[in-house]
Design an enzyme around this catalytic site. Structure first.
Site, PDB file in Angstrom:
ATOM      1  N   LYS A   7     -27.068   8.126  40.557  1.00 36.95           N
ATOM      2  CA  LYS A   7     -27.149   7.855  38.447  1.00 36.95           C
ATOM      3  C   LYS A   7     -26.790   9.114  38.230  1.00 36.95           C
ATOM      4  O   LYS A   7     -27.633  10.021  38.217  1.00 36.95           O
ATOM      5  CB  LYS A   7     -28.366   7.219  38.187  1.00 36.95           C
ATOM      6  CG  LYS A   7     -28.794   6.369  37.065  1.00 36.95           C
ATOM      7  CD  LYS A   7     -29.694   5.607  35.794  1.00 36.95           C
ATOM      8  CE  LYS A   7     -30.383   5.538  34.992  1.00 36.95           C
ATOM      9  NZ  LYS A   7     -31.226   5.093  34.739  1.00 36.95           N
TER      10      LYS A   7
ATOM     11  N   SER B  65     -31.265   0.839  32.633  1.00 38.04           N
ATOM     12  CA  SER B  65     -30.252   1.089  31.836  1.00 38.04           C
ATOM     13  C   SER B  65     -29.549   1.783  33.123  1.00 38.04           C
ATOM     14  O   SER B  65     -28.620   2.129  33.044  1.00 38.04           O
ATOM     15  CB  SER B  65     -30.998   2.747  31.156  1.00 38.04           C
ATOM     16  OG  SER B  65     -32.438   3.163  32.117  1.00 38.04           O
TER      17      SER B  65
ATOM     18  N   SER C 159     -35.706  -0.343  34.274  1.00 37.28           N
ATOM     19  CA  SER C 159     -34.240   0.483  34.347  1.00 37.28           C
ATOM     20  C   SER C 159     -34.072   0.075  35.860  1.00 37.28           C
ATOM     21  O   SER C 159     -32.118   0.492  35.922  1.00 37.28           O
ATOM     22  CB  SER C 159     -34.163   1.488  34.175  1.00 37.28           C
ATOM     23  OG  SER C 159     -34.645   1.859  32.858  1.00 37.28           O
TER      24      SER C 159
END
Lengths: 484, 479
Positions: A76, A151, A175
């Protein structure tokens, strides 16, 4: 090759069925060919990946390489990577290159894993649909008109589209688990303090936790074995023994008590999701687990408490982005105030601004007691609910998110509707507990997830319970149709 | 109307740790800008603070030295405001749960009276960097070397009633932190900085007047000047029918004036909240006791010891014990000279004058305690007169290495007894008229007249005669 799990890739690498370079090239080619559709990567690190793969192949040739050696994964874009851009999904950090690796990034490097690239995400991890990214929204591989969740939407989408076997991710209020649910993946958020936060760009420091998005619980265990480490650079990292999480996957769950909170099956839960979760409960009963209805009485307060605490922390955490030392700086600032106002005004998107404003307000003189103090009190009550519950049960089970993936823009005008996406996941972050989401069915041809919540540092138990479900079902093997 | 001044001090003390409070960067002063600022100090995204244990130890030492309650649980909070030399956009500090609770410091006033100044609390925090507004063509330069240097901020109660008391209190704090060895005490490098809260009220009135806070005072002299000016300003303002406005003022050490920086209305809302990156720090009794046992001697105890052990007057003991380095110099000199009183006199006299003239600290003295001790020995064994000793001291100060070498090579030796007797005889013999006059005079006149003979002998010995001996000898021989 891209259908394989980490466990399978690792085995084949060790047995020299293919090289790390071959499988790395395979995934790089797939990303280049297919990611135009999904937009799951912000940065592709082709050169670095191939160099790492070559090094991994040398290590593999010695016959003494660890499990993750040569396995390609994605990170990420919230994790700092030395020499490679780390944007956090924001214009503010569009060209930011950190001079250091996040601890989890260096853990994977040390283990010989290969980094394919950096995945797309909601700006500063603020969002539940990946629509707030400065680098464009990410498409759900199950239905490209739908969001992948957020997210960690890029990390979820790239694994769901089989552009990477697994990805690192972070979870502040859901998330990891919510995108796992919406993309048909296994998502793991470990206990707060299990994994170092060093080099992970902070959203809400007391809630942020790194974790994984994988195809199976077994892969989560392999990933966590590498990711978890005690790190003196993070004062909130807990120095607890780290077991081999793969060692307990096959433990029997006969006699295990699973708590089902009645508060997790109320208004707002999609009937299809509810049915899938109920079916999962039956599966567990068949596996010999005892099901017990429990109550987490303060559940309804978790979203409001979270949306005070998280913005309050973020309002301070994001103050460092001021255009002075790094990051976006406006053109020709007239004076200091102009430099601040325009650099931040241009660098941050609307959701980030909204949360900074909310957090600043909640901490302001005269409002602190009514908002921040009260939210902290609620947080303690929520944690106590779980502490009480875990006196009677081993694991808690419920839905991960209220419904399957929704269409782009469906909740765009209503931040509160978006915030309710995390209604079942947020309490875990407030309490600091480990949580997982595993696929438990399809609703409207889209996956939905089953949430499992464990006691503090009981990731081993959680992974065991998830793995046993995956041995008994095949929801986790269902794949999105990728237009090859 | 009679006015009373009310003063409270906030004192920032830089702790003498090797590294910063939340990062491993060096805290050494004077490095090239931004060479002692790592990723944490620059507040790169993803970096995290890790507390420096030494800073806690020093803060606890200070707390114990001022008889304070030690906060067994202390919590860091974020104080939020934007400034270019504040890299995170917040300062990590303590508010609700500081490491040092209420305590007190006793000061001695000029009239010998003791006064107790209460300490409200003292907390640990990080220093900011520096903004440099010159030499950047209308822009500002930022140096983050200082960012993250550990500080304790000491907050007094408004117990101070004059600038003299304020300075005595500040000096006492300086004396305590340097004696503890937790601060280098170098005010010119900003190791101690003072914010002064000042208000005035009609004498006898209980209620406090409106106060102003003057920031950034880094010398006792500035503090004294600033208080005098501010008190005068406030009194004039009120007597002219005006009102003191609550405001923050900034003192300019170059112009010796303070000007308003911001008013109460413009005051920041710092939005303090507990720092989620740092857990509460819990100190156990054992840790605190261990520090208590290892505390070095404090100035008050040292002053008492100096009077009993060395027989110094309380005044001399007070001066020589206040600063650890001065006290150490005195004790080393005394050890070398075996004469505490003479050592004290030389340190407070000749040495102190030289140090002041050249603005040196005693650590930078050009005459070592060993040589000063030796010099005093040579006075005691009558090799040197005090006057000669001062000349020898001069040579040492100019770079000469050894007392005896100077005496030898410069011929600084008191004239020997036999030689002196011969010279006296000579002078008496060659000045019969003066001798007759002397012998005819009364006691009072004689005292004046003996000067002539002293002068002659000194001339003949080039000033190297011991004055006491000469006097005795002359009186004996002149009858």
């Amino acid at each position: 090759m891209h259908n394989l799990t980490i466990a399978e890739i690792s085995k084949k690498l060790q047995e020299k069925e293919f090289s790390s370079k071959e499988i790395t090239q395979h995934f790089l080619d797939r990303i280049k060919r297919l990611d135009g559709t999904y937009n799951s990567f912000i940065t592709l690190t082709e050169q670095e990946a191939l160099a790492q793969a070559e090094a991994a192949d040398k290590r593999l040739a010695t016959g003494d390489a660890p499990t993750m050696c040569g396995v390609p994964i994605a990170h990420k874009d919230i994790f700092c990577t030395q020499g490679v851009k780390t944007t956090c999904g924001s214009r503010m950090l569009e060209n930011f290159i950190a001079p250091y690796d996040a601890t989890i990034v260096s853990n994977y490097k040390t283990a010989g894993a290969v980094t394919l690239g950096k995945t797309n995400m909601d700006e500063f991890a603020m969002g539940s649909s990946n629509e707030t990214s400065y680098f464009g929204s990410v498409k759900n591989p199950w239905d490209v008109e739908c969001v992948p969740g957020g997210s960690s939407g890029g990390s979820a989408a790239c694994v769901a589209a089989q552009l990477a076997p697994a990805a690192s991710a972070t979870d502040t209020g859901g998330s990891i688990r919510q995108p796992a649910s919406l993309c048909g993946l296994t998502g793991l958020k470990p206990t707060y303090g299990r994994v170092s936060r060093w080099g992970m760009i902070a959203f809400a420091s007391s809630l942020d936790q790194a974790g994984t998005l994988t195809k199976t619980a077994e892969d989560s265990a392999i990933m966590l074995n590498v990711m978890a480490s005690y790190d003196a650079k993070d004062s909130t990292c807990v120095n607890e023994p780290i077991p081999d999480y793969t060692a307990t996957l096959n433990d029997s769950i006969k006699g295990l008590t699973i708590g089902v909170p009645k508060e997790y099956f109320g208004e707002g839960l999609h009937p299809g999701t509810e049915l899938a979760v109920k079916n999962a409960i039956e599966t567990y009963e068949k596996l010999g687990a005892k099901i017990k209805e429990i109550s987490l009485p303060h559940s309804s307060l978790s979203v409001p408490a979270y949306y005070v605490i998280a913005p309050a922390e973020c309002s301070a955490n994001l103050s460092r982005f001021d255009g002075v030392r790094y990051g976006h700086r406006c053109e020709d600032p007239k004076n200091l105030e102009d430099l601040y106002m325009r650099s931040r005004g241009e660098g941050f998107g609307p959701e980030v601004k909204r949360r900074i404003l909310v957090g600043t307000y909640a901490l302001s003189a005269g409002y602190y007691d009514a908002y921040y103090s009260k939210a902290q009190k609620v947080r303690r009550l929520i944690k106590q609910d779980f502490v009480d519950a875990f006196k009677d049960v081993d694991v808690i089970l419920g839905p991960t998110s209220p419904s399957p993936a929704f269409k782009f823009g469906a909740k765009g005008d209503d931040p509160v509707a978006m915030y309710l996406e995390d209604i079942y996941t947020i309490a875990t972050n407030l309490a600091g507990l480990p949580g997982m989401s595993i696929p438990c069915g399809l609703v409207e041809d889209k996956p939905v997830g089953l949430q499992l919540i464990g006691n503090f540092f009981a990731e081993g138990k959680l992974l065991n319970v998830a793995h046993q479900f995956q041995l008994a079902t095949d929801f986790h093997t269902l794949r999105a149709k990728v237009d090859e | 109307m009679q006015w009373e001044t009310v003063i409270g001090l906030e004192v920032h003390v830089q702790l003498a740790t090797q590294s910063k409070i939340f990062s491993g960067s060096s805290t050494a002063f004077g490095a090239a800008p931004n060479t002692q600022a790592n990723a944490i100090d620059v507040a790169m995204p993803g970096t995290l603070p890790v507390p420096n244990e030494q800073a806690f130890r020093y803060a606890v030492m200070f707390g114990l030295a001022i008889n304070a309650d030690i906060g067994k649980r202390s919590v860091f909070e974020r104080k939020n405001y934007f400034y270019p030399d504040l890299p995170k956009g917040y300062q990590t500090t303590q508010l609700a749960e500081p490491i040092v609770g209420t305590g007190y410091v006793d000061i001695t006033l000029e009239n010998g009276e003791e006064k107790r100044i209460r300490i409200h609390h003292a907390h640990l925090e990080e220093d900011a960097g520096k903004s440099l507004h010159e030499d950047f063509h209308g822009m500002s330069g930022i140096d983050l070397n200082r960012a993250g240097t550990p500080l304790i901020e000491i907050v007094s109660e408004p117990d101070i009633r004059s600038s003299d008391e304020a300075v005595a209190f500040a000096r006492k704090l300086h004396s305590i932190v340097t004696s503890l060895g937790i601060c280098d005490g170098d005010m010119s490098q900003g190791s101690m900085r003072f914010d002064v809260n000042i208000s005035v009220r009609p004498k006898g009135q209980e209620e406090f007047g409106t106060r102003t806070e003057t920031k950034n005072l880094n010398s006792f002299k500035f503090m004294e000047k600033c208080i005098a000016q501010e008190v005068e300003r406030q009194i004039e303002l009120i007597e002219d029918g005006g009102k003191v406005e609550q405001q923050t003022r900034l003192y300019d050490g170059d112009t010796h004036t303070a000007k308003a920086m911001r008013s109460k209305e413009e005051a920041n809302d710092y939005r303090y909240f507990p720092c989620p990156d740092l857990l509460p720090v819990i100190l156990d009794d054992q840790y605190i006791d261990e520090i208590r046992q290892s505390l070095p001697e404090l100035p008050d105890a040292r002053a008492i010891r100096f009077t009993s052990e060395y027989g110094l007057s309380p005044y001399d003991a007070g001066i020589l014990s206040a600063e650890a380095d001065v006290a150490a110099f005195f004790e080393a000199t005394t050890k070398a000279s075996s004469d505490a009183k003479l050592s004290a006199n030389w340190i407070m006299g000749e040495l102190s004058a030289r140090l002041n003239a050249e603005e040196l600290s005693i650590g930078k003295s050009k005459v070592s305690s060993e040589q000063l001790g030796k010099l005093i020995t040579r006075i005691k064994d009558e090799t040197l007169t005090s006057k000669l000793a001062k000349q020898v001291f001069d040579h040492l100060w100019q770079g000469a290495a050894d007392v005896d070498d100077v005496i030898e090579t410069q011929g600084f030796k008191t004239t020997g007894d036999d030689e002196l007797a011969g010279i006296v005889d000579n002078i008496i013999a060659s000045n019969p008229q003066q001798v007759d006059n002397y012998r005819a005079a009364d006691e009072i006149k004689r005292k004046k007249m003996i000067g002539f003979f002293v002068g002659q002998v000194m001339k003949a010995t080039q000033g190297q005669a011991n004055p006491q001996k000469l006097n005795a000898l002359l009186q004996e021989k002149l009858g």
